[in-house]
Design a protein around this motif. Structure first.
Motif, short mmCIF file in Angstrom:
data_model
loop_
_atom_site.label_atom_id
_atom_site.label_comp_id
_atom_site.label_asym_id
_atom_site.label_seq_id
_atom_site.Cartn_x
_atom_site.Cartn_y
_atom_site.Cartn_z
N ARG A 88 29.64 47.16 30.27
CA ARG A 88 28.86 47.53 29.07
C ARG A 88 29.55 48.63 28.28
O ARG A 88 29.33 48.78 27.09
CB ARG A 88 27.47 48.03 29.48
CG ARG A 88 26.54 47.01 30.08
CD ARG A 88 25.23 47.70 30.43
NE ARG A 88 24.49 46.99 31.45
CZ ARG A 88 23.54 47.54 32.20
NH1 ARG A 88 23.24 48.83 32.03
NH2 ARG A 88 22.89 46.83 33.10
N HIS A 89 30.35 49.42 28.96
CA HIS A 89 31.00 50.56 28.31
C HIS A 89 32.51 50.34 28.16
O HIS A 89 33.27 51.30 28.03
CB HIS A 89 30.71 51.83 29.09
CG HIS A 89 29.24 52.15 29.13
ND1 HIS A 89 28.57 52.73 28.07
CD2 HIS A 89 28.30 51.93 30.09
CE1 HIS A 89 27.29 52.87 28.38
NE2 HIS A 89 27.10 52.40 29.60
N GLY A 90 32.92 49.06 28.18
CA GLY A 90 34.30 48.73 27.85
C GLY A 90 35.31 48.88 28.96
O GLY A 90 36.51 48.87 28.71
N PHE A 91 34.85 49.01 30.22
CA PHE A 91 35.79 49.09 31.35
C PHE A 91 35.96 47.69 31.94
O PHE A 91 35.10 47.21 32.68
CB PHE A 91 35.25 50.06 32.41
CG PHE A 91 35.25 51.50 31.97
CD1 PHE A 91 36.42 52.24 31.91
CD2 PHE A 91 34.06 52.12 31.62
CE1 PHE A 91 36.41 53.57 31.50
CE2 PHE A 91 34.03 53.46 31.22
CZ PHE A 91 35.21 54.17 31.16
N TRP A 92 37.07 47.05 31.61
CA TRP A 92 37.30 45.68 32.05
C TRP A 92 38.25 45.63 33.25
O TRP A 92 38.21 44.67 34.02
CB TRP A 92 37.87 44.86 30.89
CG TRP A 92 36.99 44.93 29.68
CD1 TRP A 92 37.22 45.62 28.52
CD2 TRP A 92 35.72 44.29 29.50
NE1 TRP A 92 36.17 45.46 27.64
CE2 TRP A 92 35.23 44.65 28.22
CE3 TRP A 92 34.94 43.46 30.32
CZ2 TRP A 92 34.01 44.20 27.72
CZ3 TRP A 92 33.71 43.01 29.82
CH2 TRP A 92 33.28 43.37 28.55
N HIS A 93 39.10 46.59 33.39
CA HIS A 93 40.05 46.62 34.52
C HIS A 93 39.34 47.38 35.64
O HIS A 93 39.36 48.60 35.70
CB HIS A 93 41.33 47.34 34.10
CG HIS A 93 42.47 47.16 35.06
ND1 HIS A 93 42.37 47.47 36.40
CD2 HIS A 93 43.73 46.70 34.88
CE1 HIS A 93 43.50 47.22 36.99
NE2 HIS A 93 44.36 46.76 36.10
#
Length: 338
Positions: free
Chosen positions: A300-305
């Protein structure tokens, strides 16, 4: 000017338990310990957080001492109609309020205003909070004209050195005594006498108050940082390009870095990552959906890795995100009757 007239306005009854003394190992827990203050804290620097908050409630005045181990951004309100004076006590670096740092005989004043300041690692702040209406009433009773320039915004205020030194001495005496015994402050007459001494020192300080005017460069850097933060935090669910931010606020990457270092004591990317990590941590601590996992909240807060996110999270808060979520769910679990 040294005032000697007694303060004789009606006094409120003293609280049944005048002393609040709490410690915490989490920045949000520390913020919850602040009682009626409507403030939010974000941990900017990485590492274990240690905080303490001590508050002595006198009939009309609250005397506080706050210690934080990490660099923190504080924002919000002390409460409607609140007046506060804070004196940096121990500091591992500069305290920044609206782009201005505090030095020498300066204090931090907040009169019926929003709070927004950055404090360094290893920071201690001592001060006083009371009603802004009470301050105005005392000024009128003592025929003191208050400097209007210090109202309605958090300001760094220049004061005469003598009254600031006397207030420091009073605060030192209070906390030296609290460390030995708090019973001395349970007596109503003693509490009112102490409050009277504090109020007289404050009313002696305020006529000497001179708001520290931020120079054009400082004010411009504060505006640049505010615009950049607004853009960055409005899009915390996806990666942001510093070049895009620079273009939007019309500065070079180097200039943006200078502005952030001056106002927030860190780089733009570090600040943006720290804010997102703080938001993830809050969502983990408040998660009431048994189906939600750490990855769902992080995404939700843009942490994909995910592996890099877990590493960054542990560096910042000294625990894995799964540990934060597990502890939060354990606290929410109802206790079974035996």
């Amino acid at each position: 000017m040294m005032l000697t007239a007694p303060i004789c306005l009606d006094s409120a009854p003293i609280a049944s338990s005048p002393l609040l003394d709490l410690a915490s190992t989490d920045v949000d827990e520390h913020c919850e310990n602040l009682g009626r203050w409507r403030l939010s804290y974000d941990q900017i620097s990485g590492g274990p957080f240690m905080g303490s908050f001590t508050q002595l409630s006198l009939p009309r005045v609250e005397v506080f001492r706050e210690v934080t181990s990490q660099q923190v951004r504080q924002y919000g309100q002390l409460g409607a109609d609140s007046f506060g004076i804070g004196l940096p006590w121990q500091s591992g670096g500069e305290v920044n309020c609206n782009g201005a740092s505090v030095t020498g005989a300066q204090v931090i004043a907040c009169i019926d205003a929003e709070v927004d300041m950055c404090t360094p690692k290893g920071f201690e702040l001592r001060g006083i909070v009371m009603s802004a209406t009470l301050v105005a009433q005392l000024a009128s009773a003592l025929d003191i004209e208050l400097p209007r320039g210090v109202w309605h915004q958090l300001r760094v205020i220049e004061m005469d050195e003598a009254p600031v030194a006397r207030l420091r001495a009073l605060l030192t005496m209070i906390y030296d005594n609290l460390s030995k015994t708090a019973l001395a402050f349970d007596d109503l007459a003693a509490s009112r006498a102490l409050e009277d001494a504090l109020l007289l020192e404050i009313m002696d300080m305020l006529p000497t108050a001179r708001p520290c005017a931020a120079g054009r460069t400082t004010a411009a850097r504060k505006r640049t940082v505010a615009l950049a933060c607004e853009m960055m935090l409005a899009n915390d669910d996806r990666p942001v390009s510093i070049l895009t931010v620079c273009k939007a606020v019309a500065v070079s990457p180097r200039k943006l870095g200078y502005c952030f270092q001056e106002v927030l004591g860190t780089s733009p990317m570090h600040y943006w990552r720290a804010m997102r990590l703080n938001r993830v941590r809050r969502d983990l601590r408040r998660c009431d959906d048994p189906q939600a996992g750490v990855y769902d909240i992080a995404a939700r807060h843009g942490f994909w890795h995910f592996s890099q996110f877990s590493l960054d999270y542990k560096r910042h808060f000294c625990e894995l995100p799964s540990e934060t979520l597990r502890r939060a769910r354990a606290a929410q679990r109802p206790v079974r009757a035996r």
